[in-house]
Motif scaffolding. Structure first.
Motif, PDB file in Angstrom:
ATOM      1  N   ARG A   1       0.829  -1.205   0.000  1.00  0.00           N
ATOM      2  CA  ARG A   1       0.000   0.000   0.000  1.00  0.00           C
ATOM      3  C   ARG A   1       0.865   1.258   0.000  1.00  0.00           C
ATOM      4  O   ARG A   1       0.603   2.214  -0.746  1.00  0.00           O
ATOM      5  CB  ARG A   1      -0.923  -0.010   1.212  1.00  0.00           C
ATOM      6  CG  ARG A   1      -1.895  -1.174   1.254  1.00  0.00           C
ATOM      7  CD  ARG A   1      -2.598  -1.261   2.589  1.00  0.00           C
ATOM      8  NE  ARG A   1      -1.639  -1.404   3.686  1.00  0.00           N
ATOM      9  CZ  ARG A   1      -1.976  -1.354   4.974  1.00  0.00           C
ATOM     10  NH1 ARG A   1      -3.235  -1.136   5.315  1.00  0.00           N
ATOM     11  NH2 ARG A   1      -1.063  -1.494   5.912  1.00  0.00           N
TER      12      ARG A   1
ATOM     13  N   MET B   1      -3.895   3.553   7.344  1.00  0.00           N
ATOM     14  CA  MET B   1      -3.268   2.303   6.926  1.00  0.00           C
ATOM     15  C   MET B   1      -2.337   1.739   7.987  1.00  0.00           C
ATOM     16  O   MET B   1      -2.017   0.556   7.966  1.00  0.00           O
ATOM     17  CB  MET B   1      -2.487   2.518   5.618  1.00  0.00           C
ATOM     18  CG  MET B   1      -3.361   2.754   4.403  1.00  0.00           C
ATOM     19  SD  MET B   1      -2.443   2.687   2.846  1.00  0.00           S
ATOM     20  CE  MET B   1      -1.242   4.001   3.085  1.00  0.00           C
TER      21      MET B   1
ATOM     22  N   LEU C   1      -4.338   1.759  -5.708  1.00  0.00           N
ATOM     23  CA  LEU C   1      -4.398   1.620  -4.253  1.00  0.00           C
ATOM     24  C   LEU C   1      -5.832   1.713  -3.755  1.00  0.00           C
ATOM     25  O   LEU C   1      -6.288   0.878  -2.958  1.00  0.00           O
ATOM     26  CB  LEU C   1      -3.534   2.709  -3.606  1.00  0.00           C
ATOM     27  CG  LEU C   1      -3.666   2.885  -2.089  1.00  0.00           C
ATOM     28  CD1 LEU C   1      -3.163   1.651  -1.362  1.00  0.00           C
ATOM     29  CD2 LEU C   1      -2.914   4.118  -1.621  1.00  0.00           C
TER      30      LEU C   1
ATOM     31  N   TYR D   1      -7.586  -1.484  -2.034  1.00  0.00           N
ATOM     32  CA  TYR D   1      -7.678  -1.461  -0.583  1.00  0.00           C
ATOM     33  C   TYR D   1      -8.775  -0.556  -0.035  1.00  0.00           C
ATOM     34  O   TYR D   1      -8.944  -0.482   1.183  1.00  0.00           O
ATOM     35  CB  TYR D   1      -6.338  -1.038   0.021  1.00  0.00           C
ATOM     36  CG  TYR D   1      -5.225  -2.017  -0.260  1.00  0.00           C
ATOM     37  CD1 TYR D   1      -5.109  -3.198   0.457  1.00  0.00           C
ATOM     38  CD2 TYR D   1      -4.293  -1.761  -1.272  1.00  0.00           C
ATOM     39  CE1 TYR D   1      -4.100  -4.097   0.194  1.00  0.00           C
ATOM     40  CE2 TYR D   1      -3.273  -2.661  -1.540  1.00  0.00           C
ATOM     41  CZ  TYR D   1      -3.182  -3.826  -0.808  1.00  0.00           C
ATOM     42  OH  TYR D   1      -2.174  -4.724  -1.080  1.00  0.00           O
TER      43      TYR D   1
ATOM     44  N   GLY E   1      -7.601   2.697   2.739  1.00  0.00           N
ATOM     45  CA  GLY E   1      -6.383   1.918   2.639  1.00  0.00           C
ATOM     46  C   GLY E   1      -6.453   0.592   3.353  1.00  0.00           C
ATOM     47  O   GLY E   1      -5.427  -0.042   3.592  1.00  0.00           O
TER      48      GLY E   1
ATOM     49  N   SER F   1      -8.960  -3.179   3.809  1.00  0.00           N
ATOM     50  CA  SER F   1      -9.881  -4.010   3.021  1.00  0.00           C
ATOM     51  C   SER F   1     -10.948  -4.660   3.873  1.00  0.00           C
ATOM     52  O   SER F   1     -11.560  -5.632   3.472  1.00  0.00           O
ATOM     53  CB  SER F   1      -9.102  -5.103   2.283  1.00  0.00           C
ATOM     54  OG  SER F   1      -8.319  -5.852   3.192  1.00  0.00           O
TER      55      SER F   1
END
Length: 256
Positions: A36, A160, A213, A217, A221, A223
């Motif tokens: 990421r 993230m 990205l 994700y 960022g 999932s």
């Protein structure tokens, strides 16, 4: 001799432990292995190049075209543009789950517009071909691009890497600052038109990677997570670009 061997073993153990720690989660080396952050790296590089391009080259063009006093006014205009987009992004992020994606793409488009307007100058130096309105729009776009990176990209990195944010932010600053430093050293030796084309290419690659990205994700960022049905997509096309089934959102206080 026994004492020397023991000291050598102790030193070797410490070196091995340190080397292992450098690759653990939360280290800068680990950040370089996070896909990421790697997808976000081209955007960081583009930001670094743009923030060296405008002070190193475009400021000189303004000075040549309109005088020294105008340089400060144009950068003040860029700051106002940056503040306005940041404010709008903060408000939009409270209501629309795709506001981050839209803001990042607006920032990339703004940097691209500023670079493209200078990349097509009829002369390499661009000095004799810049109109007042062109400079005005360039600095507005420059400010918008800066706002998208300094607000949304940093917020994205924070989401993230909530458990270990230090290495992620170090990676963010490292990639952008190295690119900026290279730009300040190299760009003065190049024509304004050539630098604009380099920046346009970097911005294009960054926009492509950040789109991948967001698609892979999601807007935060990540999932996973639960959906918030009260939030609506800001732009349907952008919301469809996010991975199917990923409608995770955060509380209003954590959007930015």
């Amino acid at each position: 001799m026994a004492a020397l061997r023991d000291a050598s073993r102790t030193l070797s153990a410490r070196v091995c432990a340190r080397a292992t720690a450098l690759t653990r989660r939360g280290s800068l080396a680990h950040a370089f292995r996070d896909p990421r952050l790697l997808l976000l790296a081209p955007t960081n590089v583009a930001f670094g190049l743009m923030t060296s391009f405008f002070p190193a080259k475009v400021g000189g063009l303004v000075k040549a075209a309109e005088g020294v006093a105008s340089v400060g006014w144009y950068f003040a205009l860029a700051a106002a543009s940056s503040a306005l987009l940041t404010l709008l992004a903060m408000v939009a992020s409270q209501k629309f789950r795709s506001a981050r994606a839209v803001t990042i793409l607006i920032g990339a488009a703004s940097f691209g517009t500023a670079s493209a307007s200078l990349a097509v100058c009829p002369t390499a130096s661009c000095t004799a071909s810049l109109a007042h309105l062109q400079l005005f729009l360039c600095f507005i776009c420059y400010g918008a691009g800066v706002a998208a990176w300094q607000s949304i990209c940093m917020a994205l990195v924070g989401d993230m890497s909530q458990s270990e944010p230090h290495a992620a932010f170090a990676f963010l600053k490292f990639t952008s600052c190295v690119a900026s430093a290279v730009g300040f050293f190299v760009f003065p030796t190049m024509s304004a038109r050539s630098v604009a084309r380099v920046c346009l290419g970097a911005v294009s690659v960054g926009a492509l990677c950040v789109t991948l990205l967001l698609r892979r994700y999601g807007a935060n960022g990540t999932s996973g997570g639960s959906a918030n049905k009260d939030e609506r997509p800001l732009v349907p096309v952008v919301s469809l670009s996010l991975r199917a089934g990923d409608t995770s959102t955060r509380s209003s206080g954590e959007k930015l």
